[in-house]
Design a protein around this motif. Structure first.
Motif, short mmCIF file in Angstrom:
data_model
loop_
_atom_site.label_atom_id
_atom_site.label_comp_id
_atom_site.label_asym_id
_atom_site.label_seq_id
_atom_site.Cartn_x
_atom_site.Cartn_y
_atom_site.Cartn_z
N HIS A 130 0.95 -1.36 -0.14
CA HIS A 130 0.10 0.06 0.18
C HIS A 130 1.17 1.32 -0.51
CE1 HIS A 130 -3.24 2.87 1.21
NE2 HIS A 130 -3.97 1.84 0.46
N ALA A 131 -0.09 2.17 -0.61
CA ALA A 131 1.18 3.71 -0.18
C ALA A 131 1.55 3.91 1.13
CB ALA A 131 0.70 4.68 -1.37
N ALA A 132 0.52 3.67 1.58
CA ALA A 132 0.43 4.33 3.33
C ALA A 132 1.07 3.48 4.09
CB ALA A 132 -0.99 4.61 3.41
N HIS A 133 1.89 4.76 4.65
CA HIS A 133 2.31 3.15 6.25
C HIS A 133 1.44 2.76 7.13
CE1 HIS A 133 5.87 2.71 8.52
NE2 HIS A 133 5.04 3.86 9.72
N THR A 134 0.47 3.53 7.52
CA THR A 134 -0.57 2.80 8.01
C THR A 134 -1.89 3.10 7.77
OG1 THR A 134 -0.68 2.01 10.94
CG2 THR A 134 -0.44 4.47 9.53
N GLY A 135 -2.77 2.87 8.34
CA GLY A 135 -3.93 3.25 8.26
C GLY A 135 -5.62 2.19 7.82
N ALA A 136 -6.88 2.91 8.47
CA ALA A 136 -7.87 1.60 7.59
C ALA A 136 -8.28 1.36 6.44
CB ALA A 136 -8.74 2.03 8.52
N HIS A 137 -6.96 0.15 6.10
CA HIS A 137 -6.91 -0.52 5.01
C HIS A 137 -6.99 -1.76 5.45
CE1 HIS A 137 -5.90 3.59 3.34
NE2 HIS A 137 -4.94 3.54 4.36
N THR A 138 -8.02 -2.62 5.27
CA THR A 138 -8.58 -3.72 5.33
C THR A 138 -7.46 -4.49 3.94
OG1 THR A 138 -10.60 -3.16 6.83
CG2 THR A 138 -10.17 -5.91 5.98
N GLY A 139 -6.94 -5.43 4.50
CA GLY A 139 -6.14 -6.22 3.70
C GLY A 139 -5.13 -5.96 2.88
N ASP A 140 -4.75 -4.62 3.49
CA ASP A 140 -3.42 -4.29 2.86
C ASP A 140 -2.42 -4.93 3.24
OD1 ASP A 140 -4.30 -3.05 -0.27
OD2 ASP A 140 -5.99 -1.89 1.11
N ILE A 141 -1.13 -3.97 2.48
CA ILE A 141 -0.06 -3.92 3.49
C ILE A 141 0.73 -3.19 3.44
CG2 ILE A 141 1.86 -5.80 3.69
CD1 ILE A 141 0.25 -8.23 3.26
N ALA A 142 1.38 -2.66 4.33
CA ALA A 142 2.66 -1.22 4.35
C ALA A 142 2.85 -2.03 3.87
CB ALA A 142 2.45 -0.22 5.65
N ALA A 143 4.45 -1.65 3.76
CA ALA A 143 6.16 -1.44 2.02
C ALA A 143 6.80 -2.33 3.90
CB ALA A 143 6.95 0.15 1.83
N HIS A 144 6.86 -1.41 5.34
CA HIS A 144 7.50 -1.49 5.89
C HIS A 144 7.42 -3.20 6.63
CE1 HIS A 144 5.17 -0.96 9.50
NE2 HIS A 144 4.07 -0.01 8.65
N MET A 145 5.69 -3.38 6.60
CA MET A 145 5.45 -4.61 6.81
C MET A 145 6.14 -5.53 6.13
SD MET A 145 1.22 -3.65 7.45
CE MET A 145 0.62 -2.54 9.12
N LEU A 146 5.94 -5.33 4.97
CA LEU A 146 7.09 -6.44 3.98
C LEU A 146 8.30 -6.30 4.74
CD1 LEU A 146 5.93 -5.18 0.61
CD2 LEU A 146 5.09 -7.72 1.99
N ALA A 147 8.80 -5.60 4.80
CA ALA A 147 10.43 -5.68 5.51
C ALA A 147 10.89 -5.81 7.09
CB ALA A 147 11.00 -3.93 5.52
N ASP A 148 9.82 -5.55 7.20
CA ASP A 148 9.39 -6.28 9.39
C ASP A 148 9.86 -8.13 8.68
OD1 ASP A 148 9.12 -5.85 12.33
OD2 ASP A 148 7.68 -7.10 11.77
N ALA A 149 8.84 -8.37 7.74
CA ALA A 149 8.56 -9.50 7.55
C ALA A 149 9.97 -10.56 6.88
CB ALA A 149 7.41 -10.32 6.70
N GLY A 150 10.80 -9.64 6.51
CA GLY A 150 11.91 -10.10 5.85
C GLY A 150 12.24 -10.00 4.49
N ALA A 151 11.27 -9.32 3.71
CA ALA A 151 11.27 -8.64 2.40
C ALA A 151 12.33 -8.14 2.26
CB ALA A 151 10.04 -8.50 1.67
N THR A 152 13.28 -7.71 0.99
CA THR A 152 14.07 -6.91 0.50
C THR A 152 13.73 -6.07 -0.05
OG1 THR A 152 15.32 -8.60 -0.23
CG2 THR A 152 15.97 -8.19 2.09
N HIS A 153 12.64 -6.39 -1.24
CA HIS A 153 11.74 -6.13 -2.19
C HIS A 153 10.06 -5.93 -1.89
CE1 HIS A 153 16.14 -7.24 -3.30
NE2 HIS A 153 16.24 -6.92 -4.60
#
Length: 249
Positions: free
Chosen positions: A65-88
């Motif tokens: 998602h383009a937003a860092h956080t918020g009411a976006h059910t079902g979406d994932i923020a970029a920093h959440m992907l990074a936190d899970a172990g993603a680099t891309h």
């Protein structure tokens, strides 16, 4: 010199049982010449990061998602992907553009979010069959590049561009080598006009029915720095063959 990249997009495929494919792939390429990236469903990123730890395999998300956080059910923020172990993270894939109506402006906003989170953005562009038949391919690609990439933060270390002709994804149809070269040369020139010398470091991937049988010829094509692979990346034996072809290209 740009290092080759083999990226696998698992799309909506894969459960915990598929993690063994990562183990097999890592065993087949303990010290790869090319970079290896797998983008599994978000449900597997954290577990795959554990399996891939200490190997040469990097992980990515398939959207953010383009937003860092918020009411976006079902979406994932970029920093959440990074936190899970993603680099891309893959952005602007034709299936997102078609199924979810994503525009170039949406892709640009997501790219900015990815860069802000420290992720490498794999930005996809590509024409439909109708656009190809109408002779509009380069205009379409140029427009998508201009609209999907931000003005700041784009370097060879932060952005990868993937050309995926929509009509070749999952169909078994593949553009001719001349058609692939024309688009990749065009993209390199367009990036150079906009970003100057930095553009020389941006890797350009080809995607669309890449198989072990056609990989070597595609990878030997002008300005093709690797592949964004769909179905053939789900099995280690198939993806490994593509990686091997890339490493000798």
């Amino acid at each position: 010199m740009r290092k080759k990249l083999a990226a696998g997009n698992w799309k909506m495929n894969g459960t915990a049982a598929a993690l063994e494919e990562v183990t097999a792939l890592a065993g087949a390429h303990p010290r790869p010449v090319a970079d290896i990236l797998i983008c599994p469903p978000a449900t597997l990123i954290d577990r795959m990061a554990t399996v891939a730890k200490g190997t040469a395999i990097a992980l990515g998300g398939q959207d953010c998602h383009a937003a860092h956080t918020g009411a976006h059910t079902g979406d994932i923020a970029a920093h959440m992907l990074a936190d899970a172990g993603a680099t891309h993270v893959i952005l602007g894939h034709s299936e997102r553009r078609t199924d979810h109506g994503e525009t170039d402006a949406d892709v640009r906003a997501k790219t900015l979010a990815a860069l802000d989170a420290g992720l490498v953005a794999v930005v996809c562009v590509g024409e439909t069959e109708g656009q190809r038949d109408a002779g509009e391919t380069l205009n379409v690609i140029g427009t998508q590049l201009a609209g999907s990439l931000p003005d700041e933060g784009v370097t060879g270390a932060t952005v990868v561009v993937a050309y995926e002709p929509v009509w070749a994804i999952g169909t078994g149809r593949v553009p001719t080598i001349e058609q692939i070269a024309e688009v990749h040369d065009f993209m390199r020139a367009e990036l150079a006009k906009r970003f100057g010398d930095v553009a020389e470091g941006i890797r350009l991937l080809y995607g669309g029915s890449v198989k072990p049988a056609n990989a070597a010829e595609i990878f030997a094509t002008s300005n093709v720095d690797g592949a964004l692979v769909g179905g053939a990346s789900l099995k280690a034996v198939d993806f490994s063959a593509i990686i091997s072809a890339l490493e000798v290209a």
